[in-house]
Design an enzyme around this catalytic site. Structure first.
Site: not given
Ligand code: AMP
Length: 324
Positions: A60, A172-173
């Site tokens: 994040h 990209q994950k």
């Molecule tokens: P989330 O809180 O899991 O909904 O993620 C919020 C944002 O962070 C989304 O755009 C995810 O793709 C990104 N994100 C989550 N994990 C990673 C990671 N390991 N590397 C890059 N971006 C991430």
């Protein structure tokens, strides 16, 4: 609206309602100026949005730092969206740590933390949803059900309307999620640029994820197999393997050796998410697997092996030229 004073030279405004958010953003709105990305020394008045579900980690934070390098003001949203969870237990045990998230977001360059309640996002009488068809039938949509992506696209549409950012940042994950959001933004003529940021990994290759905190030590060790499987297929591809079946089988075998049973392993077109039979252009190898009770996803772009013929440049170089 309240302010969190941090130990560093950065003040974070925490807002919980849409009207507080709009008031906080008002000074940053550009009237009639062109919307474009700008380097850090000339950030103009661009507004960046990083939507998250909180429990922030370096993945994040990389999005927030990228946003800060391109925008004058960075809004980070923290909202664990009930509409996109297909399992009640996953929603119940999703980690929540707002105070720590506020510190981390501010350190990475956020100026506004938007933490709406479920009632603020879905008030009584809420009756509208936004759905992207086709693309959502595959992989995550197939396993998690149609409601998952409908929940994502509805909440992202709402966040984009609430914040009205110039640029929104995604990782990209969650490759399929980004493809779905790009489709949504294009189809609905939404005036925002979607920036895709690379997957951040732990030193042993495991993709960072808020759900990793659920893994027991033995499960954490097995979780390495996801990236291991992606890398095995990548090595085969760079050695000249073009058959999707062979690449997918190699990834399956690596997972099986570690005792990890995947929900899917698929080689897909990175835009349509339909399976490809041959690696004759860059394709996405995507994996979802449960390790213990925790569901993990990861992916890697595979490139066809570089040909020695001068007519066939390395596609990575071609891509770099196209996006330069
Ligand atoms: P989330 O809180 O899991 O909904 O993620 C919020 C944002 O962070 C989304 O755009 C995810 O793709 C990104 N994100 C989550 N994990 C990673 C990671 N390991 N590397 C890059 N971006 C991430």
């Amino acid at each position: 609206m309240n302010f969190v004073d941090l130990h560093i030279d950065q003040r974070l405004t925490v807002v919980r309602t849409v009207s507080e958010l709009r008031a906080a953003l008002e000074p940053f709105r550009r009237i009639g100026a062109p919307r474009s990305l700008a380097p850090i020394d000339d950030v103009g008045q661009a507004i960046g949005l990083v939507p998250t579900m909180g429990a922030l980690h370096d993945g994040h934070l990389s999005l927030i730092r990228r946003a800060r390098s391109q925008c004058a003001v960075v809004v980070v949203s923290l909202f664990v969206n009930p509409a996109q969870f297909d399992e009640q237990t996953d929603l119940d045990r999703y980690p929540r740590q707002e105070d720590r998230d506020a510190e981390l977001a501010a350190e990475a360059g956020a100026s506004i933390l938007f933490v709406p309640s479920p009632e603020e996002v879905y008030p009584a009488g809420f009756a509208t949803s936004v759905e992207v068809l086709g693309l959502t039938d595959h992989l995550e949509g197939k396993v998690r059900g149609a409601a998952h992506f409908k929940g994502v696209t509805t909440v992202v549409t709402k966040l984009l309307n609430m914040v009205r950012p110039d640029v929104a940042y995604f990782g990209q994950k969650d490759a399929q999620q980004v493809a779905v959001i790009k489709r949504l933004v294009k189809d609905l003529n939404m005036p925002v640029t979607i920036e895709l940021c690379p997957t951040q990994r732990e030193p042993d290759g495991v993709a960072m994820s808020s759900r990793n905190t659920h893994l027991l030590p033995e499960e954490r060790a097995r979780a390495k197999a996801l990236y291991g499987a992606l890398r095995t297929a990548e090595t085969l591809a760079s050695g000249g393997e073009h058959s999707a079946e062979a690449l997918v089988r190699a990834a399956y075998d690596t997972l099986a050796q570690a005792g990890v049973e995947p929900e899917y392993v698929a080689l897909v077109d990175p835009e349509s998410f339909q399976s490809v039979a041959l690696l004759d252009r860059p394709a996405l190898l995507a994996i979802a697997a449960r390790v213990g009770r925790t569901r993990l996803i990861d992916n890697l772009t595979l490139y066809p092996a570089v040909s020695s013929s001068p007519q066939s440049p390395d596609p990575r170089e071609a891509q770099a030229i196209c996006s330069a």
